[in-house]
Write a protein that holds these residues in place. Structure first.
Motif, short mmCIF file in Angstrom:
data_model
loop_
_atom_site.label_atom_id
_atom_site.label_comp_id
_atom_site.label_asym_id
_atom_site.label_seq_id
_atom_site.Cartn_x
_atom_site.Cartn_y
_atom_site.Cartn_z
N ASP A 183 23.35 -25.12 -139.89
CA ASP A 183 23.51 -23.07 -139.54
C ASP A 183 24.28 -23.25 -138.91
OD1 ASP A 183 22.52 -21.98 -141.40
OD2 ASP A 183 20.20 -21.46 -140.99
N TYR A 184 25.40 -24.68 -139.15
CA TYR A 184 26.53 -25.13 -137.79
C TYR A 184 27.97 -23.93 -137.65
CZ TYR A 184 29.27 -27.23 -140.51
OH TYR A 184 30.55 -27.37 -141.15
N ARG A 185 27.80 -23.22 -138.90
CA ARG A 185 28.84 -22.83 -138.73
C ARG A 185 29.01 -21.38 -139.96
NH1 ARG A 185 30.44 -22.47 -144.86
NH2 ARG A 185 32.78 -22.75 -144.00
N SER A 186 27.41 -20.67 -140.17
CA SER A 186 27.06 -19.79 -140.44
C SER A 186 27.45 -18.55 -139.53
CB SER A 186 25.80 -19.83 -141.45
OG SER A 186 25.62 -21.03 -141.95
N ALA A 187 28.08 -17.63 -140.58
CA ALA A 187 28.38 -16.20 -139.74
C ALA A 187 27.55 -15.67 -139.24
CB ALA A 187 29.30 -15.54 -140.74
N HIS A 188 25.99 -15.90 -140.02
CA HIS A 188 24.92 -15.07 -139.62
C HIS A 188 25.10 -15.76 -138.15
CE1 HIS A 188 23.03 -17.84 -142.02
NE2 HIS A 188 21.99 -17.32 -141.27
N CYS A 189 25.05 -16.78 -137.41
CA CYS A 189 23.81 -17.00 -136.49
C CYS A 189 25.08 -17.54 -135.79
CB CYS A 189 22.97 -17.70 -137.41
SG CYS A 189 22.77 -19.62 -138.23
N PRO A 190 26.04 -16.91 -134.69
CA PRO A 190 27.07 -17.70 -134.42
C PRO A 190 26.35 -18.70 -133.35
CG PRO A 190 26.69 -15.51 -133.66
CD PRO A 190 25.48 -16.11 -134.76
N GLY A 191 25.43 -18.41 -132.64
CA GLY A 191 24.34 -19.15 -131.41
C GLY A 191 24.37 -20.39 -131.90
N VAL A 192 24.30 -20.70 -133.30
CA VAL A 192 23.87 -22.07 -134.12
C VAL A 192 25.26 -23.15 -133.46
CG1 VAL A 192 23.07 -23.69 -135.47
CG2 VAL A 192 21.76 -21.68 -134.96
N ALA A 193 26.60 -22.46 -133.89
CA ALA A 193 27.70 -22.86 -133.52
C ALA A 193 27.78 -23.34 -132.92
CB ALA A 193 28.18 -21.87 -134.34
N ALA A 194 27.51 -22.03 -131.33
CA ALA A 194 28.06 -22.40 -129.92
C ALA A 194 27.16 -23.39 -129.84
CB ALA A 194 28.14 -20.96 -129.51
N ALA A 195 26.18 -23.90 -129.72
CA ALA A 195 24.99 -24.64 -129.17
C ALA A 195 25.39 -26.14 -129.89
CB ALA A 195 23.81 -24.52 -129.61
N ALA A 196 26.04 -25.90 -131.35
CA ALA A 196 26.63 -27.31 -131.86
C ALA A 196 26.77 -28.03 -131.32
CB ALA A 196 26.03 -27.45 -133.03
N GLY A 198 29.25 -26.78 -128.47
CA GLY A 198 29.75 -27.06 -127.51
C GLY A 198 28.95 -27.76 -126.59
N ALA A 199 28.00 -28.27 -127.67
CA ALA A 199 27.40 -30.36 -127.65
C ALA A 199 27.83 -31.41 -127.62
CB ALA A 199 26.50 -29.91 -128.44
N VAL A 200 29.73 -31.20 -128.75
CA VAL A 200 29.79 -32.30 -128.96
C VAL A 200 30.72 -32.10 -128.43
CG1 VAL A 200 31.38 -32.95 -130.59
CG2 VAL A 200 29.38 -31.79 -131.61
N VAL A 201 31.14 -30.87 -127.97
CA VAL A 201 32.88 -31.02 -127.22
C VAL A 201 32.61 -31.43 -125.81
CG1 VAL A 201 34.38 -29.57 -125.50
CG2 VAL A 201 33.80 -29.00 -128.76
N SER A 202 31.66 -31.34 -125.65
CA SER A 202 31.33 -31.60 -123.51
C SER A 202 29.28 -31.64 -123.45
CB SER A 202 31.38 -30.25 -122.99
OG SER A 202 30.25 -29.42 -123.12
N GLY A 203 29.07 -32.40 -124.55
CA GLY A 203 27.81 -32.36 -124.06
C GLY A 203 27.27 -33.96 -124.80
N GLY A 204 28.48 -35.21 -125.32
CA GLY A 204 27.65 -36.20 -125.31
C GLY A 204 27.23 -36.27 -126.71
N LEU A 205 27.15 -35.47 -127.40
CA LEU A 205 26.71 -35.67 -129.03
C LEU A 205 27.97 -35.79 -129.52
CD1 LEU A 205 24.36 -35.21 -130.63
CD2 LEU A 205 24.92 -32.93 -131.13
N HIS A 206 28.19 -36.99 -130.82
CA HIS A 206 29.11 -37.05 -131.82
C HIS A 206 28.86 -37.05 -133.22
CE1 HIS A 206 30.22 -39.68 -127.53
NE2 HIS A 206 29.28 -40.19 -127.91
N ALA A 207 29.82 -36.13 -133.55
CA ALA A 207 29.51 -35.84 -134.70
C ALA A 207 29.98 -36.62 -136.02
CB ALA A 207 30.94 -34.41 -134.86
N ILE A 208 29.36 -36.83 -136.81
CA ILE A 208 29.54 -37.94 -137.60
C ILE A 208 30.45 -37.76 -138.80
CG2 ILE A 208 28.83 -39.93 -138.85
CD1 ILE A 208 26.19 -40.13 -137.07
N CYS A 209 29.98 -36.11 -139.90
CA CYS A 209 29.83 -36.18 -141.24
C CYS A 209 29.87 -34.07 -140.98
CB CYS A 209 29.96 -36.22 -141.85
SG CYS A 209 27.97 -36.60 -141.98
#
Length: 341
Positions: A183-196, A198-209
């Motif tokens: 649910d990293y992009r689902s409209a009904h749960c923006p909190g998941v998108a923000a957390a995911a 946020g971790a990619v942009v500034s938290g050190g998590l590397h998105a693969i796909c």
């Protein structure tokens, strides 16, 4: 952090309470009969990451946070080796622990029970995983640091809780470990998108796909995974893909083509499908005896030669000349005379 796994059901979905005395649902005879949102694109990627780890003999255990009815957990359980541990955390029907989570659980997840998860899982595997019935914040106390090679997070939709689950995965995953975030992009749960993100942009998590439903990432070096996965999907006709650049790094988007991705081999249920009922036997057709053919020697049938009765002159006169009511009167008079005679 008091994080309540909510098992992946879309927010806003309603459910009525289940009686503890209700008859259990039929045992699943195949994975598709287990309720849940685990689509072929993601089944393909779970298979690719988990099979790659087995082929490379990379050490580590499996973790799922948010299980619902067990669909993805059943799939993950097929990639366990001798000695591997599999931990599944969910509230099931336990108290949520705080006001915000209680409201979400009451609205969307009232029917979850540990019993249904376990019954489904044991329909495909001999032994249950290690089940933590409670808050996901307790996972870090039950799973050893740097011991997990693959984690699936599909729990609370609330930002603070998802951020905590992602941060927990940092301490639990091996350097080669992979985390799948639902649910990293689902409209009904923006909190998941923000957390995911946020971790990619500034938290050190590397998105693969990315797929339509999940993000796959690592806290270690993503380059070998990206390169091998790109080569894999480029060779499949059932998959569409593209590479974009996000936060200064390449990111692979994947989705099934027209008919969808071809799903990998499915876990086999111990409950065979019931044999189909035999088709009813057709009723015997009514056989009509053929009419005997005419005997050529007998010739064509002869028309009747019996003479037709002729009308009397008086009747002919009455029919041709008189009105109908007078004709009937004349006929009655004649019949009366004949009877009297």
């Amino acid at each position: 952090m008091t994080t309540a796994p909510t098992a992946g059901r879309p927010a806003g979905a309603t459910a009525s309470a289940v009686s503890p005395h209700a008859a259990p649902p039929p045992a699943p005879t195949e994975l598709s009969e287990v309720k849940g949102w685990f689509f072929p694109d993601d089944q393909m990627l779970f298979d690719w990451f988990l099979a790659r780890q087995l082929d490379r003999e990379e050490p580590g255990d499996l973790l799922e946070v948010g299980a619902y009815q067990g669909k993805s957990a059943i799939f993950m359980g097929s990639y366990l080796r001798e000695g591997d541990a599999f931990t599944v955390c969910d509230l099931f029907d336990a108290p949520a622990g705080d006001t915000a989570n209680s409201a979400e659980m009451e609205r969307s997840y009232a029917t979850l029970t540990r019993h249904s998860f376990e019954a489904n899982y044991l329909s495909f595997h001999d032994d249950l995983p290690e089940v933590i019935q409670g808050l996901s914040s307790t996972v870090r106390d039950r799973v050893a640091a740097s011991s997990v090679r693959f984690a699936h997070i599909d729990a609370s939709h609330l930002y603070e809780h998802v951020r905590g689950d992602i941060e927990t995965s940092r301490g639990l995953l091996h350097p080669h470990g992979v985390v799948a975030l639902d649910d990293y992009r689902s409209a009904h749960c923006p909190g998941v998108a923000a957390a995911a993100w946020g971790a990619v942009v500034s938290g050190g998590l590397h998105a693969i796909c990315l797929t339509e439903h999940k993000m796959y990432a690592t806290w270690g070096d993503p380059a070998p995974l990206r390169e091998e996965l790109l080569a894999h999907v480029a060779g499949r006709d059932d998959l569409w893909h593209e590479v974009q650049e996000v936060a200064g790094a390449p990111l692979l988007r994947i989705k099934g083509r027209n008919g969808g991705a071809v799903a990998p081999a499915q876990p086999v249920s111990r409950h065979p499908k019931p044999a189909p009922e035999p088709a009813p036997e057709p009723e015997p057709e009514q056989v009509v005896a053929p009419r005997p053919a005419p005997d050529p020697a007998a010739g064509a049938p002869k028309a009747s030669t019996a003479p037709k009765p002729r009308r009397s002159p008086l009747r002919r006169f009455a029919v041709n000349v008189l009105p109908p009511f007078l004709t009937k009167a004349v006929v009655r008079i004649r019949d009366t005379r004949r009877t009297g005679a």
